[in-house]
Scaffold this motif. Structure first.
Motif: not given
Length: 211
Positions: A7, A154-159, A164
């Motif tokens: 990942s 990471f950039k919510p909400p996509q990640q 993680y």
């Protein structure tokens, strides 16, 4: 489950240099993107550090520093404790930046590239330690931990960063539980290493979920 380092590879390919174990033991370094400038605009910040920074400092003091101290006390991990602290210090720099800067217009990993050097170098340092075979599982545990620091990109909400990091904990405990099994009732410092690995990542999840 999915290997943490698989990942990491998907997320950071062509943007950040991190140390990975693909297929168990084959080390790989993802190339970093060179950048002469950044689109991040930093403004001044008065009145002391932001709550997110203060909370991160408290987290590091209570959860990461003890692990680094255990690494030093074990005697076979060379400068792993210092490398761990350096990796987390690099993340702190990005958290500080996030409290003082406007959101970048370019992809996050690309925008943060110049600020990731310290964490990149520390992760690579952990992977490249030349330890005796007795410390192989410890090293793999720490390398898995360093991979968890990719959450900062990471950039919510996509990640979602918290899940993680939880998966990173599972990957780290794959190795630390073997250490725990071998040393239970025999060596308290070895058990302290395992306990502090779990605490460092569990408390990181709590920090992420709060801030």
């Amino acid at each position: 489950g999915l290997s943490l380092y698989s990942s990491v590879d998907q997320l950071l390919e062509q943007s950040i240099s991190l140390c990975c174990y693909h297929g168990g033991n084959t080390p790989r370094v993802i190339p970093a993107t060179s950048s002469s400038s950044s689109s991040i605009s930093v403004s001044g910040h008065g009145g002391g550090e932001a709550p997110a920074v203060k909370a991160f400092d408290a987290y590091v003091k209570g959860s990461v520093v003890p692990l680094a101290q255990v690494c030093d006390s074990l005697g076979g991990l060379e400068n792993a404790g210092t490398l761990l602290l350096n990796a987390w210090e690099g993340v702190r720099a990005i958290i500080v930046l996030s409290t003082r800067a406007k959101a970048p217009t370019e992809p996050l990993a690309q925008a943060l590239g110049p600020y990731l050097t310290k964490t990149q170098e520390a992760a690579k340092g952990l992977r490249d330690l030349r330890l005796t075979r007795d410390w192989d599982r410890h090293q793999k545990t720490l390398v898995e931990m360093a991979g968890a620091l990719s959450w900062i990109l990471f950039k919510p909400p996509q990640q979602l960063p918290a899940p993680y990091v939880k998966e990173a904990l599972g990957s780290a405990e794959f190795w630390s539980n073997r250490i725990r099994k071998d040393f239970k009732g025999k060596d308290e410092q070895q058990i302290a290493f395992c306990d502090n690995v779990k605490k460092a990542l569990t408390d990181l999840v709590k920090y992420i979920e709060e801030f």
